[in-house]
Design a protein around this motif. Structure first.
Motif, PDB file in Angstrom:
ATOM      1  N   ALA A 103      -9.133 -11.223   9.393  1.00  0.00           N
ATOM      2  CA  ALA A 103      -7.763 -11.720   8.983  1.00  0.00           C
ATOM      3  C   ALA A 103      -7.222 -11.406   7.535  1.00  0.00           C
ATOM      4  O   ALA A 103      -6.140 -10.923   7.382  1.00  0.00           O
ATOM      5  CB  ALA A 103      -7.701 -13.510   9.174  1.00  0.00           C
ATOM      6  N   TYR A 104      -8.337 -11.550   6.812  1.00  0.00           N
ATOM      7  CA  TYR A 104      -8.164 -11.085   5.325  1.00  0.00           C
ATOM      8  C   TYR A 104      -8.249  -9.533   5.440  1.00  0.00           C
ATOM      9  O   TYR A 104      -9.401  -9.069   5.925  1.00  0.00           O
ATOM     10  CB  TYR A 104      -8.889 -11.722   4.174  1.00  0.00           C
ATOM     11  N   GLN A 105      -7.370  -8.868   4.616  1.00  0.00           N
ATOM     12  CA  GLN A 105      -7.535  -7.488   4.743  1.00  0.00           C
ATOM     13  C   GLN A 105      -7.989  -7.105   3.137  1.00  0.00           C
ATOM     14  O   GLN A 105      -7.227  -7.307   2.119  1.00  0.00           O
ATOM     15  CB  GLN A 105      -6.204  -6.670   4.755  1.00  0.00           C
ATOM     16  N   PHE A 106      -9.185  -6.249   3.023  1.00  0.00           N
ATOM     17  CA  PHE A 106      -9.530  -5.943   1.781  1.00  0.00           C
ATOM     18  C   PHE A 106      -9.559  -4.504   1.618  1.00  0.00           C
ATOM     19  O   PHE A 106      -9.879  -3.702   2.603  1.00  0.00           O
ATOM     20  CB  PHE A 106     -11.171  -6.459   1.569  1.00  0.00           C
ATOM     21  N   PHE A 107      -9.146  -3.941   0.424  1.00  0.00           N
ATOM     22  CA  PHE A 107      -9.337  -2.571   0.072  1.00  0.00           C
ATOM     23  C   PHE A 107     -10.635  -1.954  -0.067  1.00  0.00           C
ATOM     24  O   PHE A 107     -10.834  -1.526  -1.352  1.00  0.00           O
ATOM     25  CB  PHE A 107      -8.170  -2.212  -0.982  1.00  0.00           C
ATOM     26  N   SER A 108     -11.667  -2.333   0.658  1.00  0.00           N
ATOM     27  CA  SER A 108     -12.942  -1.973   0.353  1.00  0.00           C
ATOM     28  C   SER A 108     -13.250  -0.622   0.244  1.00  0.00           C
ATOM     29  O   SER A 108     -14.126  -0.285  -0.753  1.00  0.00           O
ATOM     30  CB  SER A 108     -13.759  -2.675   1.595  1.00  0.00           C
ATOM     31  N   ASN A 109     -12.677   0.217   0.952  1.00  0.00           N
ATOM     32  CA  ASN A 109     -12.924   1.720   0.684  1.00  0.00           C
ATOM     33  C   ASN A 109     -12.372   2.124  -0.866  1.00  0.00           C
ATOM     34  O   ASN A 109     -12.857   3.264  -1.265  1.00  0.00           O
ATOM     35  CB  ASN A 109     -12.167   2.421   1.801  1.00  0.00           C
ATOM     36  N   HIS A 110     -11.647   1.260  -1.389  1.00  0.00           N
ATOM     37  CA  HIS A 110     -11.097   1.927  -2.820  1.00  0.00           C
ATOM     38  C   HIS A 110     -11.841   1.227  -3.985  1.00  0.00           C
ATOM     39  O   HIS A 110     -11.764   1.531  -5.157  1.00  0.00           O
ATOM     40  CB  HIS A 110      -9.788   1.370  -2.851  1.00  0.00           C
ATOM     41  N   SER A 111     -12.824   0.388  -3.537  1.00  0.00           N
ATOM     42  CA  SER A 111     -13.597  -0.366  -4.666  1.00  0.00           C
ATOM     43  C   SER A 111     -14.268   0.598  -5.539  1.00  0.00           C
ATOM     44  O   SER A 111     -14.581   0.165  -6.554  1.00  0.00           O
ATOM     45  CB  SER A 111     -14.408  -1.571  -4.060  1.00  0.00           C
ATOM     46  N   GLU A 112     -14.941   1.576  -4.973  1.00  0.00           N
ATOM     47  CA  GLU A 112     -15.831   2.432  -6.105  1.00  0.00           C
ATOM     48  C   GLU A 112     -14.709   3.136  -7.049  1.00  0.00           C
ATOM     49  O   GLU A 112     -15.189   3.439  -8.108  1.00  0.00           O
ATOM     50  CB  GLU A 112     -16.331   3.626  -5.206  1.00  0.00           C
ATOM     51  N   TYR A 113     -13.560   2.949  -7.091  1.00  0.00           N
ATOM     52  CA  TYR A 113     -12.868   3.643  -7.973  1.00  0.00           C
ATOM     53  C   TYR A 113     -12.296   2.493  -9.044  1.00  0.00           C
ATOM     54  O   TYR A 113     -11.327   2.896 -10.121  1.00  0.00           O
ATOM     55  CB  TYR A 113     -11.289   4.161  -7.104  1.00  0.00           C
ATOM     56  N   GLY A 114     -12.749   1.370  -8.706  1.00  0.00           N
ATOM     57  CA  GLY A 114     -12.387   0.255  -9.765  1.00  0.00           C
ATOM     58  C   GLY A 114     -11.010  -0.422  -9.681  1.00  0.00           C
ATOM     59  O   GLY A 114     -10.440  -0.126  -8.744  1.00  0.00           O
ATOM     60  N   TYR A 115     -10.724  -1.296 -10.599  1.00  0.00           N
ATOM     61  CA  TYR A 115      -9.218  -1.930 -10.373  1.00  0.00           C
ATOM     62  C   TYR A 115      -8.341  -1.238 -10.470  1.00  0.00           C
ATOM     63  O   TYR A 115      -8.313   0.043 -11.000  1.00  0.00           O
ATOM     64  CB  TYR A 115      -9.401  -3.031 -11.331  1.00  0.00           C
ATOM     65  N   GLY A 116      -6.998  -1.347  -9.743  1.00  0.00           N
ATOM     66  CA  GLY A 116      -5.988  -0.437  -9.661  1.00  0.00           C
ATOM     67  C   GLY A 116      -4.841  -1.059  -8.849  1.00  0.00           C
ATOM     68  O   GLY A 116      -4.849  -1.865  -8.498  1.00  0.00           O
ATOM     69  N   VAL A 117      -4.042  -0.164  -8.505  1.00  0.00           N
ATOM     70  CA  VAL A 117      -2.945  -0.589  -7.562  1.00  0.00           C
ATOM     71  C   VAL A 117      -3.169   0.147  -6.361  1.00  0.00           C
ATOM     72  O   VAL A 117      -3.283   1.347  -5.816  1.00  0.00           O
ATOM     73  CB  VAL A 117      -1.617   0.095  -8.137  1.00  0.00           C
ATOM     74  N   ASN A 118      -2.949  -0.776  -5.204  1.00  0.00           N
ATOM     75  CA  ASN A 118      -3.360  -0.442  -4.007  1.00  0.00           C
ATOM     76  C   ASN A 118      -1.913  -0.595  -2.841  1.00  0.00           C
ATOM     77  O   ASN A 118      -1.501  -1.665  -3.242  1.00  0.00           O
ATOM     78  CB  ASN A 118      -4.175  -1.101  -3.258  1.00  0.00           C
ATOM     79  N   TYR A 119      -1.799   0.191  -1.941  1.00  0.00           N
ATOM     80  CA  TYR A 119      -0.604  -0.260  -1.258  1.00  0.00           C
ATOM     81  C   TYR A 119      -1.232  -0.221   0.354  1.00  0.00           C
ATOM     82  O   TYR A 119      -2.210   0.219   0.812  1.00  0.00           O
ATOM     83  CB  TYR A 119       0.385   1.322  -1.109  1.00  0.00           C
ATOM     84  N   ALA A 120      -0.277  -1.122   1.313  1.00  0.00           N
ATOM     85  CA  ALA A 120      -0.582  -1.278   2.556  1.00  0.00           C
ATOM     86  C   ALA A 120       1.011  -1.351   3.286  1.00  0.00           C
ATOM     87  O   ALA A 120       1.622  -2.045   2.678  1.00  0.00           O
ATOM     88  CB  ALA A 120      -1.171  -2.553   2.862  1.00  0.00           C
ATOM     89  N   GLN A 121       1.068  -0.570   4.475  1.00  0.00           N
ATOM     90  CA  GLN A 121       2.116  -0.844   5.101  1.00  0.00           C
ATOM     91  C   GLN A 121       1.779  -0.810   6.652  1.00  0.00           C
ATOM     92  O   GLN A 121       0.754  -0.462   7.227  1.00  0.00           O
ATOM     93  CB  GLN A 121       3.021   0.612   5.044  1.00  0.00           C
ATOM     94  N   THR A 122       2.863  -1.590   7.374  1.00  0.00           N
ATOM     95  CA  THR A 122       2.684  -1.472   8.676  1.00  0.00           C
ATOM     96  C   THR A 122       4.366  -1.500   9.245  1.00  0.00           C
ATOM     97  O   THR A 122       5.195  -1.672   8.588  1.00  0.00           O
ATOM     98  CB  THR A 122       2.186  -2.857   8.939  1.00  0.00           C
TER      99      THR A 122
END
Length: 340
Positions: A204-223
């Motif tokens: 249910a919760y969507q995590f940007f897990s694939n991005h975590s190795e790059y540290g904190y930052g700006v992520n986008y999600a679209q549907t």
């Protein structure tokens, strides 16, 4: 905030001013004695929870076997349940300490009780999933996760720079380009593009897990949402920090405070046009793993059943702010206590 509103309600409604005065003066034992000597002090939910609060202040964490039955016997009990979710007499700080048998049993018992408020209902569903995960019952965990009516069909893109927490207001290309052949320069993390992550339908919760190795930052999600008719809907979100929300390239909500929240923390009522619509979320994270959860409901919190979702780009409606008429709604739990 909700807990504070409840406490204000108790102070304004309580006929037992003496024990509260003693507690505020840090005379904890005297407060408990004063409360215990008061007649008829368990005739309403405020008295029941007042007793629990004073006991906790005295280091008494034992809860009666019939506490769940007592609590759920009162009208509108789910609002009080939500207000004291992390209290020792309910679920404690389970994110830090996990679940023991007592808290697990309490979560299961409350999940079986009738609950009108859908935010509390879905929160208990998620909580029982966490209980199942804690004992490696993965079938139950995923069944409960997937029974939460959250949107779980997404494309992700990131991570973009969030230097000095400025990223929320920087217009990065994915905001205006829902599809790209060449990708986007992240200003530090190379070239990225929209992609569909695996297994988003399991959670249910969507995590940007694939991005975590790059540290904190700006992520986008679209549907991309297909609506069979023009309809007024409510977008209910929880988020890990600062975020923005667009519908059909129109910014409809901005939350500029870096605070971690759970499901349904924010509610935005908006017009959803007939046909295909692009919903875009921008997370600007600076101190924790980036995530979000989104439900689309009617005003009462019930899931809109006639919507279809796609993670693939589809030509979509173009809208204006006047077409969409977004309106932020007050949290249902806060509203309840403000009206007490």
């Amino acid at each position: 905030v909700i807990c504070l509103l409840f406490c204000c309600t108790m102070f304004s409604q309580s006929n037992f001013e003496n024990h509260w005065n003693l507690l505020l003066q840090n005379d904890r034992k005297e407060a408990l004695d004063a409360f215990s000597s008061t007649e008829n002090h368990q005739n309403d939910i405020v008295s029941l929870l007042s007793k629990k609060l004073i006991q906790v202040e005295n280091g008494i964490f034992q809860v009666e076997d019939n506490f769940v039955d007592q609590l759920s016997s009162y009208p509108d009990y789910e609002y009080y349940l939500y207000a004291f979710w992390n209290s020792p007499f309910l679920f404690n700080d389970y994110l830090e300490s996990g679940f023991n048998k007592t808290y697990s049993k309490r979560a299961k018992e409350l999940f079986e009780k009738p609950i009108k408020n859908t935010t509390v209902q879905e929160a208990l569903r998620y909580l029982n999933g966490i209980v199942a995960r804690g004992v490696n019952d993965w079938d139950s965990y995923y069944n409960l996760q997937q029974s939460i009516a959250a949107v779980n069909t997404w494309q992700f893109c990131g991570v973009f720079e969030n230097l000095n927490q400025s990223g929320l207001d920087i217009v990065y290309p994915p905001e205006n380009e829902p599809v790209s052949q060449n990708g986007f320069d992240t200003n530090g993390n190379g070239i990225v593009n929209w992609y569909t992550p695996e297994n988003t339908d399991l959670e249910a919760y969507q995590f940007f897990s694939n991005h975590s190795e790059y540290g904190y930052g700006v992520n986008y999600a679209q549907t991309f949402i297909e609506s069979p008719a023009y309809q007024r809907v409510t977008l209910r979100l929880g988020n890990s920090g600062k975020f923005k929300l667009w519908l059909n390239d129109v910014e409809i909500y901005t939350h500029n405070t870096d605070v971690t929240t759970d499901m349904d923390a924010y509610a935005i009522e908006v017009n959803l046009p007939k046909g295909y619509n692009r919903l875009l979320i921008k997370n600007a994270e600076s101190n924790s793993e980036s995530y979000f959860i989104l439900r689309i409901t009617d005003p009462q919190g019930k899931t809109i059943q006639n919507l279809k979702y796609s993670s693939d780009y589809i030509a979509y409606n173009k809208s204006t702010i006047n077409d969409l008429k977004p309106k932020e709604l007050e949290h249902s739990i806060e509203k309840f206590f403000k009206q007490k």
